[in-house]
Design a protein around this motif. Structure first.
Motif, PDB file in Angstrom:
ATOM      1  N   GLU A   1     -12.557  -0.856   7.366  1.00  0.00           N
ATOM      2  CA  GLU A   1     -11.545  -0.931   6.319  1.00  0.00           C
ATOM      3  C   GLU A   1     -11.631  -2.262   5.567  1.00  0.00           C
ATOM      4  O   GLU A   1     -11.561  -2.297   4.324  1.00  0.00           O
ATOM      5  CB  GLU A   1     -10.154  -0.757   6.919  1.00  0.00           C
ATOM      6  CG  GLU A   1      -9.016  -0.754   5.915  1.00  0.00           C
ATOM      7  CD  GLU A   1      -9.081   0.422   4.934  1.00  0.00           C
ATOM      8  OE1 GLU A   1      -8.533   0.279   3.823  1.00  0.00           O
ATOM      9  OE2 GLU A   1      -9.682   1.465   5.282  1.00  0.00           O
TER      10      GLU A   1
ATOM     11  N   VAL B   1      -6.368  -7.628   1.113  1.00  0.00           N
ATOM     12  CA  VAL B   1      -6.222  -7.256   2.511  1.00  0.00           C
ATOM     13  C   VAL B   1      -5.839  -8.496   3.312  1.00  0.00           C
ATOM     14  O   VAL B   1      -6.429  -9.560   3.157  1.00  0.00           O
ATOM     15  CB  VAL B   1      -7.504  -6.602   3.074  1.00  0.00           C
ATOM     16  CG1 VAL B   1      -8.706  -7.546   2.991  1.00  0.00           C
ATOM     17  CG2 VAL B   1      -7.297  -6.130   4.507  1.00  0.00           C
TER      18      VAL B   1
ATOM     19  N   GLU C   1     -10.469  -5.814  -3.194  1.00  0.00           N
ATOM     20  CA  GLU C   1      -9.071  -5.415  -3.066  1.00  0.00           C
ATOM     21  C   GLU C   1      -8.353  -6.347  -2.085  1.00  0.00           C
ATOM     22  O   GLU C   1      -8.978  -6.955  -1.223  1.00  0.00           O
ATOM     23  CB  GLU C   1      -8.980  -3.970  -2.562  1.00  0.00           C
ATOM     24  CG  GLU C   1      -9.571  -2.952  -3.529  1.00  0.00           C
ATOM     25  CD  GLU C   1      -9.615  -1.559  -2.921  1.00  0.00           C
ATOM     26  OE1 GLU C   1      -9.251  -1.423  -1.730  1.00  0.00           O
ATOM     27  OE2 GLU C   1     -10.011  -0.616  -3.635  1.00  0.00           O
TER      28      GLU C   1
ATOM     29  N   THR D   1       0.856  -1.188   0.000  1.00  0.00           N
ATOM     30  CA  THR D   1       0.000   0.000   0.000  1.00  0.00           C
ATOM     31  C   THR D   1       0.892   1.238   0.000  1.00  0.00           C
ATOM     32  O   THR D   1       2.113   1.150   0.203  1.00  0.00           O
ATOM     33  CB  THR D   1      -0.911   0.048   1.233  1.00  0.00           C
ATOM     34  OG1 THR D   1      -0.108   0.194   2.417  1.00  0.00           O
ATOM     35  CG2 THR D   1      -1.767  -1.206   1.339  1.00  0.00           C
TER      36      THR D   1
ATOM     37  N   ARG E   1     -12.585  -2.730   1.501  1.00  0.00           N
ATOM     38  CA  ARG E   1     -11.719  -3.418   0.538  1.00  0.00           C
ATOM     39  C   ARG E   1     -12.421  -4.649  -0.031  1.00  0.00           C
ATOM     40  O   ARG E   1     -12.265  -4.969  -1.220  1.00  0.00           O
ATOM     41  CB  ARG E   1     -10.394  -3.810   1.203  1.00  0.00           C
ATOM     42  CG  ARG E   1      -9.575  -2.613   1.641  1.00  0.00           C
ATOM     43  CD  ARG E   1      -8.152  -3.002   1.966  1.00  0.00           C
ATOM     44  NE  ARG E   1      -7.500  -1.990   2.787  1.00  0.00           N
ATOM     45  CZ  ARG E   1      -6.239  -2.049   3.190  1.00  0.00           C
ATOM     46  NH1 ARG E   1      -5.485  -3.090   2.848  1.00  0.00           N
ATOM     47  NH2 ARG E   1      -5.720  -1.098   3.948  1.00  0.00           N
TER      48      ARG E   1
END
Length: 328
Positions: free
Chosen positions: A202, A213, A211, A157, A206
């Protein structure tokens, strides 16, 4: 829905006052006693910072108030300060303890002698590393140590740069993640979300965007009912493998979560102590109440009341014999 000012609302304000009292005591060299501390009709329950704990505490508070006519103060404290508050007499019970053998040694029968192990609460605690199932489908084997080494760049990230990000929750939670990263020689950096709620937000964001994670998580936890998550396969915990916090070549142990009592509460707590001592429930029970609070946005006291109304067959056996007025 409840009116804006109710017994529950009043209890919440009293809990805030109790926290102020506990903070003053914990910052003092001498133990201070007050009428609040000595009131036999009041039960003071620690409220640690995750919603599953809150679910347990709220259900117990509801039953203590409605079935036994006690006043209940939920005192919002972190884990270690909760033990200090028990030791100094301004708290009666921790309802969900995750290990902390060092604190039991310090404050328990072989130490100060001010707290005792209250036995299991029925919940099984499992901490681990998790990722969404869609990542495993895209990168088969990424949920293994070899996969984490091979695909570290997937988790990079802006905050971690060339290292993969490992998303943690509250820095005060039980954790051995840095020691595991060191022992497994992983190129990952821990980023703390700051709280359970922030971490869940969060992860959900994601997940919604599919995404990557990789994150610290645990059961019991209501979010597993919503998201398809996969646990990372790590070497199993063995006795002694986590003794050096800087080098932990194993996964987390499984915790039989337990209650911790102030000794005086266990001796003189009467029906209130008996109820909490009798209380055990399942991960599914806790997840049901926690989901109402965190996912459905219900007031915690209302969630506890709804669960109690729907599950009298579960909690009736926790209620001790005798009448509510006997504790006064």
């Amino acid at each position: 829905m409840r009116e804006p000012w109710t017994a529950r609302t009043t209890r919440s304000l009293r809990a805030g006052a109790a926290v102020a009292v506990s903070t003053a005591v914990l910052s003092s060299c001498a133990v201070q006693t007050t009428a609040l501390v000595q009131d036999p009709g009041t039960v003071r329950i620690a409220l640690n910072g995750w919603v599953g704990y809150e679910a347990s505490a709220e259900v117990l508070a509801h039953l203590l108030e409605e079935e036994l006519d006690y006043e209940v103060q939920l005192m919002r404290l972190d884990e270690q300060p909760s033990w200090q508050a028990l030791d100094q007499g301004v708290l009666d019970v921790i309802v969900e303890n995750w290990g902390h053998e060092d604190l039991l040694e310090l404050y328990g029968p072989d130490g100060n002698g001010t707290v005792i192990d209250g036995g299991p609460n029925g919940n099984e605690g499992k901490i681990g590393w998790y990722m969404p199932e869609y990542l495993v489908e895209e990168y088969p084997g990424i949920n293994t140590l070899e996969g984490l080494h091979e695909h570290a760049e997937v988790f990079q990230t802006a905050e971690t740069g060339d290292a993969g990000e490992f998303l943690a929750g509250d820095p005060g939670f039980v954790t051995q993640d840095q020691g595991m990263i060191n022992a497994f020689d992983l190129d990952y950096e821990i980023v703390y979300a700051g709280s359970e709620a922030a971490q869940i937000t969060e992860v959900r964001n994601r997940y919604a965007n599919e995404e990557p994670v990789l994150f610290y998580f645990y059961e019991p936890q209501w979010l597993f009912n919503e998201l398809d998550l996969v646990r990372v396969e790590l070497p199993e915990y063995e006795e002694g493998c986590a003794d050096d916090p800087e080098y932990v070549p194993c996964d987390y142990p499984v915790y039989d979560l337990n209650k911790i009592f102030r000794v005086g509460f266990a001796v003189d707590g009467g029906p209130a102590y008996q109820l909490v001592d009798n209380w055990t429930w399942t991960n599914a029970d806790q997840n049901e109440v926690a989901g109402m609070i965190a996912d459905e946005g219900m007031d915690p006291a209302e969630a506890a009341e709804e669960w109690a109304n729907d599950n009298p067959d579960v909690w009736q056996e926790w209620i001790p014999d005798g009448t509510a007025e006997d504790h006064n």
